[in-house]
Design an enzyme around this catalytic site. Structure first.
Site, mmCIF file in Angstrom:
data_model
loop_
_atom_site.group_PDB
_atom_site.id
_atom_site.type_symbol
_atom_site.label_atom_id
_atom_site.label_comp_id
_atom_site.label_asym_id
_atom_site.label_seq_id
_atom_site.Cartn_x
_atom_site.Cartn_y
_atom_site.Cartn_z
ATOM 1 N N CYS A 31 0.843 -1.191 0.000
ATOM 2 C CA CYS A 31 0.000 0.000 0.000
ATOM 3 C C CYS A 31 0.880 1.243 0.000
ATOM 4 C CB CYS A 31 -0.869 0.028 1.248
ATOM 5 S SG CYS A 31 -1.878 -1.432 1.372
ATOM 6 N N TYR A 171 -5.721 -13.348 -4.484
ATOM 7 C CA TYR A 171 -5.191 -12.920 -3.176
ATOM 8 C C TYR A 171 -5.943 -13.608 -2.041
ATOM 9 C CZ TYR A 171 -4.212 -9.402 0.532
ATOM 10 O OH TYR A 171 -3.852 -8.748 1.682
ATOM 11 N N HIS A 174 -3.480 -11.968 4.559
ATOM 12 C CA HIS A 174 -3.719 -10.897 5.543
ATOM 13 C C HIS A 174 -5.122 -10.886 6.137
ATOM 14 C CE1 HIS A 174 -0.363 -9.014 3.065
ATOM 15 N NE2 HIS A 174 0.149 -9.205 4.262
ATOM 16 N N ASP A 267 2.809 -9.737 9.314
ATOM 17 C CA ASP A 267 3.587 -9.814 8.080
ATOM 18 C C ASP A 267 4.655 -8.716 8.057
ATOM 19 O OD1 ASP A 267 4.370 -10.537 5.531
ATOM 20 O OD2 ASP A 267 2.765 -9.452 4.538
#
Ligand code: ADP
Ligand code: SF4
Length: 687
Positions: A31, A171, A174, A267
């Protein structure tokens, strides 16, 4: 310097399905607070990574549908064809330098706030929204919803190919994507063929991979980003059981496995909580169960560690988000044999604050990050000098070091003086605190670079006075003398001095603690970033009884934005620090404090043998003040400008100090005071 042959392995090409990565450096999705709102800034930032030698450059998560609206956060968007041109800007910028462009398609499911779109969130089963306390629920998906979702994903893959992407992600990481929510037994309570057994829970992920391969697999590689472990034991996916089983089940289906641990704070652990390569124990099984290439992360900045990951068969590609932010040219530097020039990430997660505050990404180590388009800053090149100015930079903390480095690179004659024998200012002092050793890299990178510049002289142990400045002979003086912590308690919660603080001999500031404090200690943290909790931790480790008092509702409240808050509060509690939130310190009589509840204003009394107070800082601006009072003498001395930078202008973060030093060195001769400081991306009005 020629490249050390032991690093050659990092420059081998890797086939990923139908495409080939030119080397093993892979910028994984991250991000950046620019996303769909600032596409030109985003494209330029990714383009610089490609220029710096990364073989693959990825987007952040890219929403595929209005029901996946993750507002207020600014990620990528591919809701319909009109989003293609903005993403094509990025693929063009990446392809220009011979790199592959990857896109992380996502439906964020119950994580979507949908505050902008006002769509209803969807989930495997009815569940409360996981978007921070948004008062909404996601509805459980019908079979028709699943079919629609698969179509949206497929359409997004086709659009992504049209936008020029070479690698297209499915994906499941997370805990932020629908595909992962289906895998998680705690979120998937379905009783049909998409729920129950792991085979059923993995059905949707399998279908998404198959759909994507079928749609674009001839031209584009299909990658899966999968969290093999959630670090929550039997309650979650773990590398020993379901994480491994999912990879075994789908082993040969995607063209690439991008594996990590979940959720995001796990992470992207900061250096305070995890060392380089910390994910190895979780992801190393992956290569033993698939023949497909595997990429993983671990804040890799050392080429030796990278080589070891490849040689020991842990990874095929070195994944990096933060190391590529701190140094977009990391691959090129290793390739050229300039390993000492690497600007190593310090693991502070200031970069994450951009995403959390919905503003363009910034980085402590790399002040050009996020400024590539709007200011035209490049991480490796600076404009040549524009005149014959010579500089005296007073103070060699982060701002002075960076300013001298950039001025030196521009070709100016620079003297950098510091009162201390050791350079680095606050970074040198703070890096001695528990968990902050890696922060010394801010100093070490800059000192290394300065030592290579013939036109920069370093003056240690030189406290500079106003008279010396006048005699020095420099045409421009930069004051970077830093700041000091206030002792009187003035800060956010108290705008006037706290009665008793000034008179007491046992009120200490962080500056004192770094020199040693004794007795049971009450730490009053009205600063709310890392330092209060770090000092509590240090004092506790030194054997003191410690109480941490904060007017905020949690310890180190700002560190929500660096993904550390939970870990910090856990650490101080585990160490036995007594934590007292929502309390302001309003008085001290030398042995007892008056604490005031921030809600009710009710008072309680607590004993305190010593107080460490972190409220706010004052600039060390004596030198700047003195010189400002001598306009005739400075003019007679040939000084054309005296400028304060960094903490001595306004105390802030280390990142802000580095930026301030960099900015002055780049812009002093190029940007007039009244000029707009950067280019903006304005909304186009059709009328
Ligand atoms: P910043 O974060 O703005 O770079 P720091 O507080 O980290 O500020 O660093 C300021 C540095 O300035 C310290 O290393 C300190 O020793 C030095 N310094 C302060 N006053 C003087 C002075 N008059 N002469 C030389 N060095 C000074
Ligand atoms: Fe690393 Fe900190 Fe820069 Fe993020 S902000 S890339 S963690 S140095």
């Amino acid at each position: 310097m020629p490249r050390d042959s032991r690093f050659d392995i990092l420059f081998e090409p890797v086939r990923i399905g139908p495409v080939i990565a030119k080397n093993r450096f892979y910028q994984v999705p991250h991000c950046n607070g620019m996303g769909y709102a600032r596409p030109q800034a985003h494209a330029a930032m990714r383009g610089v990574k490609a220029e710096g030698g990364w073989a693959v450059v990825s987007t952040e998560e890219v929403e595929i549908h209005p029901s996946s609206d993750i507002s207020p956060y600014i990620e990528g968007r591919l809701w319909d064809d009109r989003d293609v041109p903005a993403l094509a800007l990025m693929t063009d910028a990446v392809h220009k330098h011979g790199a592959l462009a990857a896109i992380e398609l996502v439906h964020t499911g119950m994580n979507a706030s949908n505050l902008y779109s006002r769509e209803i969130s969807i989930a495997p089963s009815p569940i409360a929204s996981s978007a921070s306390y948004v008062p909404a629920q996601a509805r459980g998906m019908s079979k028709a919803d699943i079919r629609n979702y698969r179509r949206w994903h497929r359409d997004a893959a086709l659009r992504a190919r049209r936008a020029g992407f070479d690698i297209i992600y499915v994906y499941a990481g997370h805990s932020l994507s629908l595909a992962m929510h289906f895998l998680q037994s705690r979120h998937n309570h379905r009783t049909d063929e998409y729920g129950g057994s792991l085979v059923n829970r993995a059905r949707l992920l399998r279908e998404l991979i198959e759909d994507t391969k079928e749609a674009v697999g001839a031209d584009c590689a299909v990658a899966v980003r999968f969290a093999v472990d959630e670090l929550r034991g039997a309650d979650g996916i773990s590398a020993e059981s379901e994480g491994r089983e999912v990879v075994e089940m789908l082993a040969e289906l995607p063209d690439l496995w991008d594996v990590n641990v979940s959720d995001w704070p796990n992470d992207s652990k900061t250096s305070r909580f995890a060392a380089e390569g910390y994910q190895e124990a979780f992801v190393r099984f992956v290569k033993t169960v698939t023949t497909k290439p595997v990429v993983g992360v671990g804040r890799f900045t050392s080429p030796d560690t990278m080589v070891s990951q490849i040689r020991r068969g842990v990874l095929d590609l070195i994944g990096a988000a933060r190391p590529s932010i701190a140094d977009p040219f990391l691959p090129k530097k290793i390739e050229r044999g300039d390993v000492d020039d690497i600007r190593e990430c310090i693991g502070c997660n200031v970069c994450v604050t951009g995403d959390y505050t919905m503003t363009p990404i910034r980085c402590t180590q790399n002040p050009t990050m996020g400024e590539e388009w709007r200011k035209g800053w490049h991480p490796e090149s600076v404009p040549p000098r524009s005149g014959n100015d010579s500089f005296l930079v007073v103070g060699a903390g982060p701002s002075g070091l960076e300013c001298a480095r950039v001025l030196g690179r521009r070709g100016y004659t620079v003297h950098l003086a510091d009162a201390g024998e050791q350079f680095g200012g606050r970074v040198t002092r703070e890096s001695r605190l528990p968990g902050l050793a890696a922060w010394a890299r801010v100093r070490d990178y800059r000192l290394n670079q300065l030592n290579t510049l013939q036109n920069v002289q370093l003056l240690r142990g030189s406290r500079v006075t106003a008279e010396e400045v006048l005699e020095f002979g420099a045409t421009r003086v930069v004051i970077a003398t830093g700041s000091h912590w206030r002792r009187d308690g003035v800060g956010r919660a108290n705008v006037r001095p706290i009665p008793g603080f000034d008179a007491a001999h046992n009120v200490f500031t962080p500056d004192d603690v770094l020199d040693g404090v004794t007795g049971p200690v009450l730490v009053f943290d009205d600063d709310h970033y890392y330092l209060g909790a770090v000092l509590a931790e240090k004092l506790r480790l030194d054997g003191h009884d410690v109480t941490l008092v904060t007017p905020a509702e949690r310890v180190s409240a700002w560190t929500v934005n660096t993904l550390e808050q939970h870990a910090i509060q856990k650490r101080v509690l585990d160490l036995g620090v007594e934590v007292c939130t929502n309390r302001n310190v309003v008085e001290f009589d030398g042995s007892r404090v008056v604490l005031e509840c921030t809600y009710t204003a009710r008072h309680t009394i607590a004993p305190a043998a010593a107080i460490v107070t972190l409220t706010s800082r004052l600039p060390n601006d004596d030198l700047a003040q003195q010189l400002s009072e001598l306009p005739d003498a400075t003019a007679a001395a040939g000084i054309v400008a005296i400028t304060s930078i960094g903490d001595c202008l306004a105390p802030g973060t280390i990142a802000a100090a580095v930026y301030s030093g960099h900015r002055h060195a780049r812009e002093f001769d190029r940007l007039a005071v009244d000029e707009m400081p950067f280019e903006r991306e304005l909304t186009e009005i059709h009328r």
